[in-house]
Motif scaffolding. Structure first.
Motif, PDB file in Angstrom:
ATOM      1  N   MET A 182      59.149  26.262   0.326  1.00 22.08           N
ATOM      2  CA  MET A 182      58.262  25.916  -0.436  1.00 22.08           C
ATOM      3  C   MET A 182      58.105  24.393  -0.696  1.00 22.08           C
ATOM      4  O   MET A 182      57.096  23.904  -0.912  1.00 22.08           O
ATOM      5  CB  MET A 182      58.498  26.546  -1.982  1.00 22.08           C
ATOM      6  N   ASP A 192      51.715  34.444  -2.381  1.00 22.47           N
ATOM      7  CA  ASP A 192      50.839  33.216  -2.888  1.00 22.47           C
ATOM      8  C   ASP A 192      51.842  32.186  -3.174  1.00 22.47           C
ATOM      9  O   ASP A 192      52.955  32.182  -3.221  1.00 22.47           O
ATOM     10  CB  ASP A 192      49.633  33.526  -3.992  1.00 22.47           C
ATOM     11  N   THR A 193      51.077  31.025  -3.901  1.00 24.58           N
ATOM     12  CA  THR A 193      51.965  29.987  -4.273  1.00 24.58           C
ATOM     13  C   THR A 193      52.997  30.369  -5.365  1.00 24.58           C
ATOM     14  O   THR A 193      54.042  29.614  -5.632  1.00 24.58           O
ATOM     15  CB  THR A 193      51.135  28.716  -4.561  1.00 24.58           C
TER      16      THR A 193
END
Length: 482
Positions: free
Chosen positions: A219, A171-172
Motif C-alpha cells: 500500500m 479496495d483502498t
C-alpha cells in the motif's frame, strides 16, 4: 348580429383553424427532419398496430423502405415476443404510455437487433385511441458489450473458483470487493456476505492487521510483497499485488493466499529425517571409527613405550603413529560436531552457541561474546537445531560482510517468548528489507518458518546490524521467570 357578420366570423375561425393545422404540419415535418438526422427511430401505429409512419432512422435500423413498412404490423418486425406484444398493446391503448421496453427485431437481411422502445398513445377529441407514437433506440452494441462483459465475468469467476488458492480483491480501505469460493471456505463466511469485510476478518478473525502481514507494505511502496502468516494453527503464504490507476495512484490490492500448513509439516519432517540421519552418521563415526582410532592410539602408545626400551631407533615411528591417530580423532570429532552441533541434552543449545562464540574468536580473531543470563531450556531438539543454524548463518554473514570487531550472541526466554539475537558493530545494512533477499538470509527465513519463528534484521543505533529471531515455545517448558 347580422347573417353577414356571423358568416365573416366563421370564415375567420376557419382561417385560424387552417393556420393552426398548417403550423402543426410544419412542426411535424420539422420534427421528422430532425429525427432523420439522429440515430433514433420513430414509428406511428394505428389502433390495429399497423405501421402508418416511420422516419429515416428506423428505415436504416432494419433496412426496409418506407413503403415496405407501411404494409406491416408491428409484430411482423419482432424476432421474438409476439405473444407479449399482443397482450400488452391493448393495455397500452388504455394506459397511454410505455417506457423502456426491450424488443428483439428482425432486419431485412435476417440479422436480429435489440431496441429500446418508449411510446405514448394519442387520443381523439372523444377520448378514443387514435394512434401510437414510439421512439426507438438501437441498443444492440450496448447489449452485446454487456453480454460479453457478463460472460467474461462468469468465466473469470469460474476460473478463480476452481483454483486451490484464496484470491481476494480489496479496495483502498482493505475491504473486500470480490473474493472466490476458496476465500469463503477459508473464512467460513458465505460468498454473498464476504464483500465489505476487512482482510483480518477473513484470515485470523482478530481486530487489526497481524504482525508481519505482507499487506501493508504494498500500500505504501506500490510494489508486490510476499510473506508467511500463522493463524489458528495454520500457515499461509500470502502474495499481495497493488492495483494502480493510470496515474499510478493506489486504488486496490489483489491478495493470493495459499494454505501451506501441510507443506510446512512435510518440510519439517524431511528436515527431521535429515537431522536424524546426521545424528546416526555421527553416532556411527563415534561408536565405530572412533573406537577403532582410540584402540589404535592405545596400541601405538604401548608400542612406543616398549620400543623405547628395546629398539630406541624405532620408537619414533610408533610416536608418529600416535600423533597421526590423535589428529584423525580430532578430525573425526570436528566432522561429528559439524553433523550434530547441538547435543540432545537440555543444555544443548546453550552449549552449542557458547562453543560457536569461542570458535569464532579463535578462528577469526573477532571478539565474540555469549550472553545467557538464565538457562534457556527447549525440549524440542529440532527447534534447537534450527535456532543454532540461524545463529550460525547470521554469525557467518557478520564475519564475512560487516567488517566488525565485536559480535555478541544473546538468548533469552520469558514465559513462552524466546528471543535469539546476533549483533555486530560493523558497517550495517543500507536497506534491511532488501537484505532479506540474500541467499544466506533466505535460508534463515526458511528455517525460521519451519519452526514458526519470525526473523527481523535491524540497524543498531550505535552502528552495526542485529539479526533477531523470535518465537513462541510451549508453556510446559521452563522460562526465565520461573
Amino acid at each position: 348580429m347580422t347573417d353577414a357578420e356571423i358568416i365573416e366570423g366563421l370564415r375567420q375561425e376557419i382561417s385560424m383553424v387552417k393556420a393552426a393545422y398548417n403550423e402543426l404540419l410544419n412542426d411535424e415535418r420539422r420534427k421528422m427532419l430532425m429525427l432523420d438526422d439522429v440515430p433514433l427511430g420513430e414509428i406511428v401505429l394505428d389502433p390495429d398496430s399497423r405501421m402508418i409512419g416511420v422516419n429515416k432512422g428506423f428505415e436504416e435500423f432494419l433496412g426496409y423502405s418506407r413503403e415496405e413498412f407501411l404494409s406491416m404490423r408491428f409484430h411482423d418486425l419482432l424476432a421474438e415476443g409476439v405473444d407479449i406484444h399482443e397482450s400488452i398493446f391493448p393495455v397500452f391503448k388504455r394506459t397511454g404510455i410505455v417506457k423502456n421496453i426491450t424488443w428483439k427485431m428482425k432486419k431485412k437481411n435476417g440479422d436480429v437487433i435489440t431496441v429500446l422502445l418508449y411510446g405514448r398513445a394519442v387520443y381523439d377529441a372523444d377520448g378514443n385511441f387514435a394512434q401510437a407514437r414510439g421512439i426507438i433506440l438501437n441498443i444492440t452494441d450496448r447489449v452485446n458489450a454487456d453480454e460479453a462483459l457478463k460472460k467474461s465475468e462468469q468465466e473469470k469467476a469460474l476460473i478463480l473458483d476452481v483454483m486451490s488458492d484464496c484470491i481476494i480483491y480489496y479496495d483502498t480501505d482493505m475491504r473486500v470487493i470480490w473474493a472466490n469460493r476458496v476465500a469463503s471456505k477459508l473464512s467460513g463466511i458465505p460468498v454473498e456476505n464476504i464483500a465489505g469485510k476487512y482482510c483480518y476478518e477473513i484470515c485470523h478473525k482478530e481486530k487489526g492487521f497481524c504482525r508481519g502481514c505482507p499487506v501493508g507494505h504494498p500500500m505504501m511502496s506500490k510494489e508486490p510483497q510476499s510473506g508467511e502468516v500463522r493463524a489458528a494453527g495454520m500457515v499461509f503464504h500470502i502474495l499481495t499485488h497493488p492495483v494502480l490507476s493510470e496515474k499510478g495512484d493506489f486504488v486496490g490490492l489483489v491478495q493470493v493466499i495459499r494454505d501451506i500448513t501441510e507443506q510446512k509439516m512435510l518440510e519439517r519432517q524431511i528436515l527431521e529425517m535429515l537431522s536424524n540421519e546426521r545424528k546416526k552418521i555421527g553416532n556411527d563415526l563415534h561408536d565405530g571409527l572412533g573406537q577403532v582410532l582410540t584402540g589404535i592410539s592405545f596400541l601405538a602408545t604401548a608400542l612406543q613405550q616398549e620400543l623405547k626400551h628395546k629398539l630406541p631407533s624405532e620408537s619414533s615411528s610408533a610416536s608418529d603413529i600416535v600423533e597421526y591417530t590423535k589428529k584423525a580423532l580430532n578430525m573425526m570429532r570436528s566432522v561429528i560436531n559439524g553433523l550434530c552441533p547441538v547435543s540432545e541434552d537440555e543444555q544443548g543449545l546453550m552449549s552449542a552457541l557458547e562453543n560457536m562464540a569461542s570458535g569464532v574468536e579463535k578462528i577469526y580473531g573477532i571478539k565474540c561474546g555469549y550472553v545467557c543470563r538464565k538457562p534457556v531450556i527447549i525440549a524440542d531438539y529440532e527447534v534447537c537445531n534450527h535456532l543454532y543454524f540461524i545463529a550460525h548463518e547470521a554469525m557467518t554473514n557478520a564475519v564475512k560482510h560487516s567488517g566488525c570487531s565485536q559480535i555478541n550472541i544473546f538468548i533469552t526466554k520469558n514465559f513462552d517468548q524466546l528471543r535469539l539475537e546476533i549483533s555486530d558493530n560493523g558497517v550495517g545494512m543500507a536497506d534491511c528489507r532488501k537484505s532479506l533477499n540474500g541467499q544466506g538470509l533466505r535460508i534463515m527465513k526458511y528455517r525460521a518458518s519451519i519452526i514458526g519463528a519470525d526473523i527481523d534484521i535491524i540497524n543498531n543505533i550505535s552502528g552495526g546490524t542485529s539479526v533477531i529471531a523470535t518465537m513462541k515455545v510451549p508453556h510446559g517448558e521452563e522460562s526465565d521467570e520461573q
